[in-house]
Write a protein that holds these residues in place. Structure first.
Motif, PDB file in Angstrom:
ATOM      1  N   THR A   1       0.846  -1.197   0.000  1.00  0.00           N
ATOM      2  CA  THR A   1       0.000   0.000   0.000  1.00  0.00           C
ATOM      3  C   THR A   1       0.877   1.241   0.000  1.00  0.00           C
ATOM      4  O   THR A   1       1.960   1.256   0.610  1.00  0.00           O
ATOM      5  CB  THR A   1      -0.900   0.036   1.255  1.00  0.00           C
ATOM      6  N   PRO A   2       0.442   2.323  -0.671  1.00  0.00           N
ATOM      7  CA  PRO A   2      -0.796   2.388  -1.438  1.00  0.00           C
ATOM      8  C   PRO A   2      -0.649   1.775  -2.823  1.00  0.00           C
ATOM      9  O   PRO A   2       0.461   1.533  -3.268  1.00  0.00           O
ATOM     10  CB  PRO A   2      -1.016   3.901  -1.539  1.00  0.00           C
ATOM     11  N   LYS A   3      -1.739   1.546  -3.511  1.00  0.00           N
ATOM     12  CA  LYS A   3      -1.668   1.024  -4.871  1.00  0.00           C
ATOM     13  C   LYS A   3      -1.363   2.159  -5.855  1.00  0.00           C
ATOM     14  O   LYS A   3      -0.672   1.960  -6.841  1.00  0.00           O
ATOM     15  CB  LYS A   3      -2.969   0.333  -5.257  1.00  0.00           C
ATOM     16  N   TYR A   4      -1.918   3.306  -5.582  1.00  0.00           N
ATOM     17  CA  TYR A   4      -1.657   4.464  -6.429  1.00  0.00           C
ATOM     18  C   TYR A   4      -1.219   5.637  -5.557  1.00  0.00           C
ATOM     19  O   TYR A   4      -1.770   5.860  -4.474  1.00  0.00           O
ATOM     20  CB  TYR A   4      -2.912   4.872  -7.213  1.00  0.00           C
ATOM     21  N   LEU A   5      -0.256   6.375  -6.055  1.00  0.00           N
ATOM     22  CA  LEU A   5       0.262   7.518  -5.306  1.00  0.00           C
ATOM     23  C   LEU A   5       0.695   8.599  -6.296  1.00  0.00           C
ATOM     24  O   LEU A   5       1.547   8.355  -7.157  1.00  0.00           O
ATOM     25  CB  LEU A   5       1.450   7.072  -4.449  1.00  0.00           C
ATOM     26  N   VAL A   6       0.076   9.756  -6.186  1.00  0.00           N
ATOM     27  CA  VAL A   6       0.460  10.914  -6.990  1.00  0.00           C
ATOM     28  C   VAL A   6       0.947  11.975  -6.027  1.00  0.00           C
ATOM     29  O   VAL A   6       0.238  12.339  -5.082  1.00  0.00           O
ATOM     30  CB  VAL A   6      -0.720  11.456  -7.819  1.00  0.00           C
ATOM     31  N   THR A   7       2.148  12.462  -6.262  1.00  0.00           N
ATOM     32  CA  THR A   7       2.736  13.403  -5.321  1.00  0.00           C
ATOM     33  C   THR A   7       3.623  14.407  -6.049  1.00  0.00           C
ATOM     34  O   THR A   7       4.014  14.184  -7.193  1.00  0.00           O
ATOM     35  CB  THR A   7       3.557  12.654  -4.254  1.00  0.00           C
ATOM     36  N   GLN A   8       3.930  15.479  -5.383  1.00  0.00           N
ATOM     37  CA  GLN A   8       4.738  16.516  -6.005  1.00  0.00           C
ATOM     38  C   GLN A   8       6.221  16.277  -5.785  1.00  0.00           C
ATOM     39  O   GLN A   8       6.631  15.606  -4.818  1.00  0.00           O
ATOM     40  CB  GLN A   8       4.343  17.889  -5.431  1.00  0.00           C
ATOM     41  N   MET A   9       7.000  16.803  -6.687  1.00  0.00           N
ATOM     42  CA  MET A   9       8.456  16.748  -6.550  1.00  0.00           C
ATOM     43  C   MET A   9       8.865  17.312  -5.205  1.00  0.00           C
ATOM     44  O   MET A   9       8.290  18.292  -4.728  1.00  0.00           O
ATOM     45  CB  MET A   9       9.109  17.583  -7.659  1.00  0.00           C
ATOM     46  N   GLY A  10       9.867  16.701  -4.620  1.00  0.00           N
ATOM     47  CA  GLY A  10      10.394  17.207  -3.363  1.00  0.00           C
ATOM     48  C   GLY A  10       9.757  16.600  -2.136  1.00  0.00           C
ATOM     49  O   GLY A  10      10.306  16.704  -1.035  1.00  0.00           O
ATOM     50  N   ASN A  11       8.591  15.974  -2.321  1.00  0.00           N
ATOM     51  CA  ASN A  11       7.933  15.349  -1.176  1.00  0.00           C
ATOM     52  C   ASN A  11       8.637  14.057  -0.758  1.00  0.00           C
ATOM     53  O   ASN A  11       9.431  13.480  -1.511  1.00  0.00           O
ATOM     54  CB  ASN A  11       6.469  15.032  -1.511  1.00  0.00           C
ATOM     55  N   ASP A  12       8.311  13.613   0.460  1.00  0.00           N
ATOM     56  CA  ASP A  12       8.779  12.329   0.974  1.00  0.00           C
ATOM     57  C   ASP A  12       7.578  11.401   1.077  1.00  0.00           C
ATOM     58  O   ASP A  12       6.524  11.807   1.577  1.00  0.00           O
ATOM     59  CB  ASP A  12       9.393  12.490   2.378  1.00  0.00           C
ATOM     60  N   LYS A  13       7.742  10.159   0.620  1.00  0.00           N
ATOM     61  CA  LYS A  13       6.631   9.209   0.672  1.00  0.00           C
ATOM     62  C   LYS A  13       7.129   7.818   1.044  1.00  0.00           C
ATOM     63  O   LYS A  13       8.303   7.491   0.840  1.00  0.00           O
ATOM     64  CB  LYS A  13       5.926   9.125  -0.686  1.00  0.00           C
TER      65      LYS A  13
ATOM     66  N   ASN B   1      12.812   9.860  -0.125  1.00  0.00           N
ATOM     67  CA  ASN B   1      12.946  11.280   0.203  1.00  0.00           C
ATOM     68  C   ASN B   1      13.092  12.117  -1.058  1.00  0.00           C
ATOM     69  O   ASN B   1      13.595  11.647  -2.086  1.00  0.00           O
ATOM     70  CB  ASN B   1      14.182  11.511   1.076  1.00  0.00           C
ATOM     71  N   SER B   2      12.665  13.342  -0.962  1.00  0.00           N
ATOM     72  CA  SER B   2      12.910  14.329  -2.029  1.00  0.00           C
ATOM     73  C   SER B   2      12.601  13.761  -3.406  1.00  0.00           C
ATOM     74  O   SER B   2      13.471  13.684  -4.295  1.00  0.00           O
ATOM     75  CB  SER B   2      14.369  14.807  -1.990  1.00  0.00           C
ATOM     76  N   LEU B   3      11.371  13.349  -3.597  1.00  0.00           N
ATOM     77  CA  LEU B   3      10.969  12.688  -4.843  1.00  0.00           C
ATOM     78  C   LEU B   3      11.281  13.511  -6.069  1.00  0.00           C
ATOM     79  O   LEU B   3      11.127  14.741  -6.087  1.00  0.00           O
ATOM     80  CB  LEU B   3       9.482  12.358  -4.775  1.00  0.00           C
ATOM     81  N   GLU B   4      11.709  12.826  -7.134  1.00  0.00           N
ATOM     82  CA  GLU B   4      12.033  13.441  -8.415  1.00  0.00           C
ATOM     83  C   GLU B   4      11.135  12.856  -9.491  1.00  0.00           C
ATOM     84  O   GLU B   4      10.571  11.764  -9.329  1.00  0.00           O
ATOM     85  CB  GLU B   4      13.508  13.182  -8.751  1.00  0.00           C
ATOM     86  N   LEU B   5      11.043  13.584 -10.608  1.00  0.00           N
ATOM     87  CA  LEU B   5      10.192  13.129 -11.709  1.00  0.00           C
ATOM     88  C   LEU B   5      10.577  11.711 -12.160  1.00  0.00           C
ATOM     89  O   LEU B   5       9.716  10.886 -12.484  1.00  0.00           O
ATOM     90  CB  LEU B   5      10.283  14.092 -12.893  1.00  0.00           C
ATOM     91  N   GLY B   6      11.880  11.449 -12.177  1.00  0.00           N
ATOM     92  CA  GLY B   6      12.361  10.149 -12.642  1.00  0.00           C
ATOM     93  C   GLY B   6      12.036   8.986 -11.716  1.00  0.00           C
ATOM     94  O   GLY B   6      12.268   7.836 -12.064  1.00  0.00           O
TER      95      GLY B   6
END
Lengths: 113, 107
Positions: free
Chosen positions: A7-19, A79-84
């Motif tokens: 989980t989760p099955k789907y996750l949409v988040t902005q650049m820079g976020n931590d998930k 951490n610090s999510l990127e587009l890639g």
């Protein structure tokens, strides 16, 4: 009952976020994995844990940190999510390393915008 | 680590035609596994080959392991629309998968 659940099955988040993505297996397996599958369907191993110990750590940015609180769970923190980083992340498990069948979870579709 | 190459990357066939995907390794494999991933799904184990020259069949699917244990093939006879998906080989010395062959079947 789902053998490997994430989980989760789907996750949409902005650049820079931590998930984080959580994974649990109820098969009693000793080994768990994280794989990343990109848009071209390449299935690349990221990490492998055996009885809570890290045994495979591929060339993955240190923004990715796996955590295994017990052998039934292997979570992935980014951490610090990127587009890639947008991809499908599969958790998997096997009875042991090497010759054993790998059982995959249903995947977590991560989209970074 | 070992390199497992898989060809072709894509294959489009007419329903009823045969299909083959090949897996080649630069090093000897202790064993090889094949997985199928349906569109939108997750990889699911099909079979494991261990012995040199081994041939296994599952209905219309035939799996072969080369004599030198460096190559393997999956052959599907008379494809059906239910065969659509991506087929992966995996040389499990180090849990690495081939790039996969994406099969589409035209009805």
């Amino acid at each position: 009952d789902t053998a490997v659940s994430q989980t989760p099955k789907y996750l949409v988040t902005q650049m820079g976020n931590d998930k984080s993505i959580k994974c649990e297996q109820n098969l009693g397996h000793d080994t768990m994995y994280w794989y990343k599958q990109d848009s071209k369907k390449f299935l690349k191993i990221m990490f492998s844990y055996n009885n809570k110990e890290l045994i495979i750590n591929e060339t993955v940015p240190n923004r990715f940190s796996p955590k295994s609180p017990d052998k039934a769970h292997l979570n992935l923190h980014i951490n610090s999510l990127e587009l890639g980083d947008s991809a499908v992340y599969f958790c998997a498990s096997s009875q042991a390393t090497g010759w054993n069948t790998i059982y995959f979870g249903e995947g977590s579709w991560l989209t970074v915008v | 680590g070992q390199q497992v190459m898989q060809i072709p990357q894509y294959q489009h066939v007419q329903e009823g035609e045969d299909f083959t995907t090949y897996c080649n390794s630069s090093t000897t494999l202790s064993n090889i596994q094949w997985y199928k991933q349906r569109p939108g799904g997750h990889p699911v184990f099909l079979i494991q080959l261990v012995k040199s020259g081994e041939v296994k069949k599952q209905k219309r699917l035939t799996f072969q392991f080369g004599e030198a244990k460096k190559n393997s093939s999956l052959h599907i006879t008379a494809t059906q629309t239910t065969d659509v998906g991506t087929y992966f080989c995996a040389g499990l010395n180090d849990m690495r998968f081939g790039a996969g062959t994406r099969l589409t079947v035209k009805p």
